[in-house]
Design an enzyme around this catalytic site. Structure first.
Site, mmCIF file in Angstrom:
data_model
loop_
_atom_site.group_PDB
_atom_site.id
_atom_site.type_symbol
_atom_site.label_atom_id
_atom_site.label_comp_id
_atom_site.label_asym_id
_atom_site.label_seq_id
_atom_site.Cartn_x
_atom_site.Cartn_y
_atom_site.Cartn_z
ATOM 1 N N PRO A 21 42.454 35.864 37.201
ATOM 2 C CA PRO A 21 41.732 36.337 36.017
ATOM 3 C C PRO A 21 42.650 37.093 35.059
ATOM 4 O O PRO A 21 43.601 37.737 35.493
ATOM 5 C CB PRO A 21 40.669 37.271 36.589
ATOM 6 C CG PRO A 21 41.088 37.583 37.990
ATOM 7 C CD PRO A 21 42.006 36.501 38.439
ATOM 8 N N ASP A 22 42.383 37.001 33.749
ATOM 9 C CA ASP A 22 43.139 37.812 32.796
ATOM 10 C C ASP A 22 42.466 39.183 32.707
ATOM 11 O O ASP A 22 41.574 39.493 33.501
ATOM 12 C CB ASP A 22 43.268 37.103 31.432
ATOM 13 C CG ASP A 22 41.924 36.911 30.729
ATOM 14 O OD1 ASP A 22 40.900 37.410 31.241
ATOM 15 O OD2 ASP A 22 41.901 36.255 29.678
ATOM 16 N N PHE A 23 42.903 40.021 31.775
ATOM 17 C CA PHE A 23 42.297 41.347 31.645
ATOM 18 C C PHE A 23 41.023 41.299 30.816
ATOM 19 O O PHE A 23 40.007 41.836 31.176
ATOM 20 C CB PHE A 23 43.268 42.300 30.930
ATOM 21 C CG PHE A 23 44.211 43.011 31.859
ATOM 22 C CD1 PHE A 23 44.126 42.871 33.229
ATOM 23 C CD2 PHE A 23 45.196 43.834 31.337
ATOM 24 C CE1 PHE A 23 45.001 43.529 34.068
ATOM 25 C CE2 PHE A 23 46.072 44.500 32.179
ATOM 26 C CZ PHE A 23 45.977 44.352 33.539
ATOM 27 N N ARG A 24 41.139 40.646 29.649
ATOM 28 C CA ARG A 24 40.142 40.904 28.615
ATOM 29 C C ARG A 24 39.144 39.805 28.335
ATOM 30 O O ARG A 24 38.248 39.999 27.511
ATOM 31 C CB ARG A 24 40.849 41.317 27.314
ATOM 32 C CG ARG A 24 41.520 42.675 27.443
ATOM 33 C CD ARG A 24 42.299 43.084 26.234
ATOM 34 N NE ARG A 24 43.036 44.319 26.489
ATOM 35 C CZ ARG A 24 44.205 44.373 27.127
ATOM 36 N NH1 ARG A 24 44.775 43.264 27.555
ATOM 37 N NH2 ARG A 24 44.793 45.526 27.351
ATOM 38 N N CYS B 27 60.180 59.238 53.257
ATOM 39 C CA CYS B 27 59.493 60.455 52.788
ATOM 40 C C CYS B 27 57.974 60.336 52.825
ATOM 41 O O CYS B 27 57.279 61.244 52.387
ATOM 42 C CB CYS B 27 59.974 60.798 51.381
ATOM 43 S SG CYS B 27 59.275 59.720 50.125
ATOM 44 N N THR C 98 47.936 35.279 25.301
ATOM 45 C CA THR C 98 47.956 36.742 25.288
ATOM 46 C C THR C 98 47.106 37.283 24.152
ATOM 47 O O THR C 98 47.026 36.673 23.082
ATOM 48 C CB THR C 98 49.392 37.312 25.176
ATOM 49 O OG1 THR C 98 49.323 38.722 24.922
ATOM 50 C CG2 THR C 98 50.214 36.643 24.086
ATOM 51 N N CYS D 125 59.351 53.189 46.819
ATOM 52 C CA CYS D 125 58.583 54.425 46.972
ATOM 53 C C CYS D 125 58.472 55.124 45.618
ATOM 54 O O CYS D 125 59.454 55.215 44.886
ATOM 55 C CB CYS D 125 59.313 55.318 47.974
ATOM 56 S SG CYS D 125 58.666 56.992 48.037
ATOM 57 N N CYS E 35 60.767 58.894 46.393
ATOM 58 C CA CYS E 35 62.226 58.896 46.584
ATOM 59 C C CYS E 35 62.870 57.604 46.107
ATOM 60 O O CYS E 35 64.080 57.469 46.133
ATOM 61 C CB CYS E 35 62.597 59.184 48.035
ATOM 62 S SG CYS E 35 62.321 57.765 49.134
ATOM 63 N N ASN F 262 53.278 38.745 32.459
ATOM 64 C CA ASN F 262 52.597 38.479 33.718
ATOM 65 C C ASN F 262 53.399 38.996 34.911
ATOM 66 O O ASN F 262 54.625 39.018 34.898
ATOM 67 C CB ASN F 262 52.314 36.988 33.863
ATOM 68 C CG ASN F 262 51.325 36.519 32.817
ATOM 69 O OD1 ASN F 262 50.655 37.345 32.201
ATOM 70 N ND2 ASN F 262 51.245 35.226 32.604
ATOM 71 N N ILE F 263 52.637 39.379 35.922
ATOM 72 C CA ILE F 263 53.251 39.958 37.110
ATOM 73 C C ILE F 263 53.077 39.018 38.293
ATOM 74 O O ILE F 263 53.350 39.378 39.423
ATOM 75 C CB ILE F 263 52.606 41.338 37.410
ATOM 76 C CG1 ILE F 263 51.066 41.230 37.405
ATOM 77 C CG2 ILE F 263 53.047 42.352 36.356
ATOM 78 C CD1 ILE F 263 50.350 42.527 37.671
ATOM 79 N N ASP F 264 52.627 37.800 37.998
ATOM 80 C CA ASP F 264 52.290 36.879 39.084
ATOM 81 C C ASP F 264 53.463 36.021 39.553
ATOM 82 O O ASP F 264 53.320 35.234 40.494
ATOM 83 C CB ASP F 264 51.106 35.985 38.667
ATOM 84 C CG ASP F 264 51.358 35.237 37.345
ATOM 85 O OD1 ASP F 264 52.517 34.881 37.058
ATOM 86 O OD2 ASP F 264 50.381 35.010 36.603
ATOM 87 N N HIS G 49 56.742 43.412 32.242
ATOM 88 C CA HIS G 49 55.927 44.391 32.965
ATOM 89 C C HIS G 49 56.239 44.372 34.458
ATOM 90 O O HIS G 49 55.410 44.752 35.273
ATOM 91 C CB HIS G 49 54.445 44.150 32.691
ATOM 92 C CG HIS G 49 54.075 44.383 31.249
ATOM 93 N ND1 HIS G 49 52.918 43.933 30.674
ATOM 94 C CD2 HIS G 49 54.733 45.029 30.256
ATOM 95 C CE1 HIS G 49 52.885 44.288 29.390
ATOM 96 N NE2 HIS G 49 53.981 44.943 29.114
#
Ligand code: CNA
Length: 278
Positions: free
Chosen positions: A45-48, A173, A210, A146, A149, A119-121, A138
């Site tokens: 799915p997209d965001f909007r 940590c 987009t 982490c 640290c 995209n982060i996919d 992105h």
């Protein structure tokens, strides 16, 4: 008709004129900008988008507001919503779309200057676009560390945690582990900043899937020289597309429009061959 809107570089603002330009000697460097709309056909799915977008489906996660799922201070206090989303979106479950293969085809034809993606996919990589041609503005789920640290965390262990809906913690940590995706309030990767100047040498910009609402990414679309035609392939008109004489607006599903463009270019068979192989 407004004379300023008469195309200067293209013969017309349509697919045949665009295909003609792409095949000409004037067009050697094509810059691409991608957003979540190129992956919706893959099942992400997209965001909007109303109804199907993530923002309209996040209510069940009990967030104060949808963007909180990608807010670093919210994550620090409550990583559960982000990890439930990560479980749904985790790479490996999805196959690249025809549009991703089109970007690869441009690269194989030595026409791809850079592919800037929000995209982060990681579907650009999965489609076989060379890593040095992709700017993941992105970040992505490809690596993680982490949040305190900054120690890196093993890919396989990360995968196991996400798939089992567990939240990984740093061995050193005990800080929270977060994929290297850029949250609101975090800086964009250095390679994004370093590559912006490349747009000066673009002969064509193609923006696909987009809403052009997330900055600074969205402003890339306004950074090409005035002699560079710009193409928008999207369900709706976004940004300042239409303002420049060589803007081409092609509304529709990306895969469909890309298919039509490739038909016009005589690249249809190559495109489907590439896509079938991924
Ligand atoms: P967005 O704001 O959700 O906009 C998506 C745009 O694509 C809208 O204009 C839609 O109309 C359009 N669209 C949707 N489906 C199609 C289609 N099949 N063909 C053509 N157009 C379509 O997403 P943006 O990428 O603009 O927003 C930036 C955010 C979304 C980035 O920070 C991403 O990290 C984030 N995101 C990424 C993914 C992913 O990696 N696949 C998924 C969801 C959100």
């Amino acid at each position: 008709r407004d004379k300023n809107k008469e195309p200067k570089v293209l013969k017309a603002r349509d697919i045949p004129a665009l295909a003609h330009y792409i095949k000409s000697n004037e067009c050697k460097n094509i810059a691409i900008m991608l957003g979540a709309g190129v992956s919706t056909a893959a099942g992400i799915p997209d965001f909007r988008s109303p109804k199907t977008g993530l923002y309209s489906n996040l209510a069940r996660l009990n967030l104060p507001h949808p963007e909180a799922v990608f807010d670093i201070s919210f994550f620090r206090n409550n990583p559960v919503p982000f990890y439930s989303l990560a479980h749904e979106l985790y790479p490996g479950k999805f196959r690249p779309t025809l549009t991703h293969s089109f970007v690869r085809l441009l690269s194989e034809k030595n026409l791809l200057l850079k592919c800037f993606t929000q995209n982060i996919d990681t579907l650009e990589r999965r489609a076989g676009v060379p890593g040095n041609k992709i700017i993941e503005a992105h970040g992505s789920f490809a690596t993680q560390r982490c949040i305190d640290c900054k120690s890196e965390y093993d890919d396989e262990r990360m995968k196991k945690h996400v798939l089992e809906k567990k939240i990984p913690r740093c061995d050193r940590c005990k800080g929270l582990i977060k994929p290297d995706i850029v949250f609101f309030g975090e800086a964009l990767p250095a390679e994004f900043i370093q590559s912006i100047g490349l747009l000066n040498s673009a002969d064509l910009l193609i923006v696909m899937g987009t809403s052009l609402t997330v900055h600074p990414f969205a402003s890339l679309a306004e950074m090409t020289p005035s002699s560079c035609p710009r193409v928008l392939i999207n369900l709706d008109k976004v940004g300042d597309f239409g303002d420049q004489p060589d803007d081409v607006i092609l509304l529709g599903q990306c895969d469909e429009v890309v298919k039509q463009l490739c038909q016009e270019l005589g690249w249809e068979k190559e495109l489907s061959r590439l896509w079938e192989k991924t």
